[in-house]
Design a protein around this motif. Structure first.
Motif, PDB file in Angstrom:
ATOM      1  N   PRO A  47     -54.088  -2.402 -17.360  1.00 14.27           N
ATOM      2  CA  PRO A  47     -55.224  -1.890 -16.573  1.00 14.27           C
ATOM      3  C   PRO A  47     -56.184  -3.000 -16.154  1.00 14.27           C
ATOM      4  O   PRO A  47     -56.974  -2.800 -15.217  1.00 14.27           O
ATOM      5  CB  PRO A  47     -55.913  -0.908 -17.529  1.00 14.27           C
ATOM      6  N   ALA A  48     -56.102  -4.156 -16.859  1.00 15.73           N
ATOM      7  CA  ALA A  48     -57.000  -5.279 -16.649  1.00 15.73           C
ATOM      8  C   ALA A  48     -58.439  -4.860 -17.016  1.00 15.73           C
ATOM      9  O   ALA A  48     -58.740  -3.673 -16.990  1.00 15.73           O
ATOM     10  CB  ALA A  48     -56.907  -5.818 -15.235  1.00 15.73           C
ATOM     11  N   PRO A  49     -59.336  -5.772 -17.342  1.00 19.83           N
ATOM     12  CA  PRO A  49     -59.183  -7.220 -17.268  1.00 19.83           C
ATOM     13  C   PRO A  49     -58.122  -7.761 -18.232  1.00 19.83           C
ATOM     14  O   PRO A  49     -58.008  -7.273 -19.348  1.00 19.83           O
ATOM     15  CB  PRO A  49     -60.580  -7.732 -17.662  1.00 19.83           C
ATOM     16  N   HIS A  64     -59.956   8.065 -18.709  1.00 17.01           N
ATOM     17  CA  HIS A  64     -60.206   7.190 -17.553  1.00 17.01           C
ATOM     18  C   HIS A  64     -59.276   7.735 -16.461  1.00 17.01           C
ATOM     19  O   HIS A  64     -58.259   7.135 -16.138  1.00 17.01           O
ATOM     20  CB  HIS A  64     -59.872   5.753 -17.936  1.00 17.01           C
ATOM     21  N   ARG A 123     -55.813  -4.705 -23.264  1.00 16.81           N
ATOM     22  CA  ARG A 123     -56.718  -5.750 -23.746  1.00 16.81           C
ATOM     23  C   ARG A 123     -57.210  -5.373 -25.152  1.00 16.81           C
ATOM     24  O   ARG A 123     -57.402  -4.200 -25.458  1.00 16.81           O
ATOM     25  CB  ARG A 123     -57.909  -5.819 -22.784  1.00 16.81           C
ATOM     26  N   ARG A 129     -63.038  -3.775 -11.604  1.00 19.48           N
ATOM     27  CA  ARG A 129     -62.084  -3.016 -10.808  1.00 19.48           C
ATOM     28  C   ARG A 129     -62.538  -1.601 -10.487  1.00 19.48           C
ATOM     29  O   ARG A 129     -62.567  -1.196  -9.324  1.00 19.48           O
ATOM     30  CB  ARG A 129     -60.726  -2.902 -11.534  1.00 19.48           C
ATOM     31  N   THR A 130     -62.877  -0.835 -11.509  1.00 22.70           N
ATOM     32  CA  THR A 130     -63.147   0.591 -11.269  1.00 22.70           C
ATOM     33  C   THR A 130     -64.347   0.750 -10.333  1.00 22.70           C
ATOM     34  O   THR A 130     -64.286   1.507  -9.354  1.00 22.70           O
ATOM     35  CB  THR A 130     -63.386   1.313 -12.612  1.00 22.70           C
ATOM     36  N   ARG A 148     -59.357   4.081 -23.851  1.00 21.48           N
ATOM     37  CA  ARG A 148     -59.352   5.351 -23.098  1.00 21.48           C
ATOM     38  C   ARG A 148     -58.151   5.390 -22.162  1.00 21.48           C
ATOM     39  O   ARG A 148     -57.648   6.460 -21.828  1.00 21.48           O
ATOM     40  CB  ARG A 148     -60.652   5.496 -22.313  1.00 21.48           C
ATOM     41  N   VAL A 149     -57.679   4.217 -21.737  1.00 22.90           N
ATOM     42  CA  VAL A 149     -56.508   4.178 -20.851  1.00 22.90           C
ATOM     43  C   VAL A 149     -55.286   4.693 -21.616  1.00 22.90           C
ATOM     44  O   VAL A 149     -54.547   5.556 -21.123  1.00 22.90           O
ATOM     45  CB  VAL A 149     -56.267   2.751 -20.306  1.00 22.90           C
ATOM     46  N   ARG A 202     -69.613   5.722 -15.405  1.00 28.38           N
ATOM     47  CA  ARG A 202     -68.910   5.162 -16.571  1.00 28.38           C
ATOM     48  C   ARG A 202     -69.930   5.071 -17.696  1.00 28.38           C
ATOM     49  O   ARG A 202     -71.040   4.570 -17.487  1.00 28.38           O
ATOM     50  CB  ARG A 202     -68.339   3.782 -16.268  1.00 28.38           C
ATOM     51  N   GLN A 217     -57.864   5.714 -13.551  1.00 30.77           N
ATOM     52  CA  GLN A 217     -56.943   4.664 -14.011  1.00 30.77           C
ATOM     53  C   GLN A 217     -55.576   5.286 -14.292  1.00 30.77           C
ATOM     54  O   GLN A 217     -54.540   4.745 -13.893  1.00 30.77           O
ATOM     55  CB  GLN A 217     -57.492   3.985 -15.277  1.00 30.77           C
ATOM     56  N   GLN A 274     -60.067  -4.708 -27.301  1.00 32.20           N
ATOM     57  CA  GLN A 274     -61.430  -4.327 -26.892  1.00 32.20           C
ATOM     58  C   GLN A 274     -62.455  -4.756 -27.949  1.00 32.20           C
ATOM     59  O   GLN A 274     -63.060  -3.920 -28.633  1.00 32.20           O
ATOM     60  CB  GLN A 274     -61.475  -2.821 -26.646  1.00 32.20           C
TER      61      GLN A 274
HETATM   62  C1  NCD Z   1     -60.244  -0.642 -18.669  1.00 36.11           C
HETATM   63  C2  NCD Z   1     -61.467   0.126 -19.036  1.00 36.11           C
HETATM   64  O1  NCD Z   1     -62.607  -0.288 -18.823  1.00 36.11           O
HETATM   65  O2  NCD Z   1     -61.247   1.201 -19.557  1.00 36.11           O
HETATM   66  N1  NCD Z   1     -60.291  -1.350 -17.491  1.00 36.11           N
HETATM   67  C3  NCD Z   1     -60.288  -0.720 -16.273  1.00 36.11           C
HETATM   68  O3  NCD Z   1     -61.034   0.203 -16.028  1.00 36.11           O
HETATM   69  N2  NCD Z   1     -59.411  -1.163 -15.361  1.00 36.11           N
HETATM   70  C4  NCD Z   1     -59.628  -1.361 -19.796  1.00 36.11           C
HETATM   71  C5  NCD Z   1     -60.358  -2.473 -20.475  1.00 36.11           C
HETATM   72  O4  NCD Z   1     -61.547  -2.697 -20.329  1.00 36.11           O
HETATM   73  O5  NCD Z   1     -59.674  -3.153 -21.243  1.00 36.11           O
END
Ligand code: NCD
Length: 294
Positions: free
Chosen positions: A247-249, A126, A207, A49-50, A159-160, A99, A129, A209
């Motif tokens: 935030p997905a995935p 993030h 998610r 996504r990002t 980080r979200v 990133r 996000q 992690q």
């Molecule tokens: C997140 C991330 O990578 O921080 N996803 C995102 O950027 N949408 C969250 C995650 O990986 O679970």
């Protein structure tokens, strides 16, 4: 340094300005373009996504996009992050998105003059996000103050969660966390799942992690789903107008039931759509000199 690293140094007024510009892009009220500009996306951690939402934002703004494959780059010959970024600056980029797995990696890049957009640093920030999360909440409710949000899941590695909770508090939201105690780092008051479901306007799932864990999670994924997953039964107990975010995935069947991921309360795919517009807003404000920090 120029760009966007963390929201912590941004006023709530500036954040509202970004959201308003993102909404203007979404509503077709701004069609700013930056022809002739070039930007690169330097992702040292996986991303769907990002990374591609930043690239889509650039394309929408008429900016040429350069991708980067860390595993096929000179990083594998021992080149440092600084020298990699300095290279893209020397190539004449007008900005890069980065990133990286290291918290605050951007502090090593103080000599870089080209704008840098943080696409996620370790478990710290993030910012885009957080902005797309805020935009989605704002579109739903039209304000922030007084709204109750609970982040549920792997808080300590997220980080979200850390980025969102800081700015949400400053915007007057009541913030809570929930999930297994092994992931509770005390960054906000804790609610049980039942309390969170009954009380909150925004249920934000995270998610697990696994890739950041030093120690194996204490429960199996099916136990996790039973105890902390958002099931249909739990959705039925949510407040009438409450929404589900992530935030997905997403891992269907772990933190969220398959049938819930796209239910009427879910804003998960809307968050992805909004991500393009907040990234357009942030890039445009930095290129126009309206967003400077550090
Ligand atoms: C997140 C991330 O990578 O921080 N996803 C995102 O950027 N949408 C969250 C995650 O990986 O679970």
């Amino acid at each position: 340094m120029r760009g966007l690293f963390t929201l912590q140094t941004l006023s709530t007024q500036k954040i509202q300005e970004i959201i308003d510009l993102a909404l203007a892009f979404k509503g077709g009220k701004s069609s700013k373009k930056y022809p002739g500009k070039k930007m690169a996306t330097l992702f040292f951690e996986n991303s769907t996504r990002t990374q591609y939402s930043f690239q889509t934002a650039m394309i929408n703004l008429g900016i040429s996009v350069i991708g980067f494959n860390a595993s096929a780059s000179s990083v594998n010959k021992g080149e440092t992050l600084y020298d990699t970024v300095r290279t893209f600056e020397s190539l004449g980029m007008d900005g890069v998105v980065i990133r990286h797995s290291k918290d605050d990696y951007y502090k090593e890049l103080e000599n870089i003059k080209m704008p840098i957009f943080n696409g996620g640093d370790g478990a710290a920030n993030h910012p885009t996000q957080s902005l797309l999360d805020l935009m989605t909440i704002y579109e739903e409710y039209g304000h922030f103050a007084g709204l109750k949000v609970c982040m549920i899941g792997d808080i300590s590695h997220s980080r979200v969660a850390h980025g969102d909770l800081e700015i949400m508090k400053r915007l007057g939201m009541e913030v809570y966390i929930s999930g297994p105690s092994e992931f509770n780092d005390g960054c906000a008051p804790y609610l049980t799942m039942d309390e969170a479901i009954e009380k909150c306007d925004v249920i934000m799932l995270l998610r697990v992690q696994f890739e950041r864990h030093q120690e194996k999670m204490k429960m199996t994924v099916s136990e996790y789903h039973k105890l902390y997953g958002l099931t249909e039964e739990r959705v039925n107990k949510m407040k009438k107008n409450a929404i589900i975010m992530h935030p997905a995935p997403i891992n269907r069947g772990v933190e969220i039931a398959d049938s819930v991921a796209e239910c009427e309360k879910s804003r998960i795919y809307k968050q992805m759509t909004n991500g393009v517009f907040v990234r357009m807003a942030v890039i445009s404000m930095v290129l126009d000199g309206n967003l400077w920090f550090y």
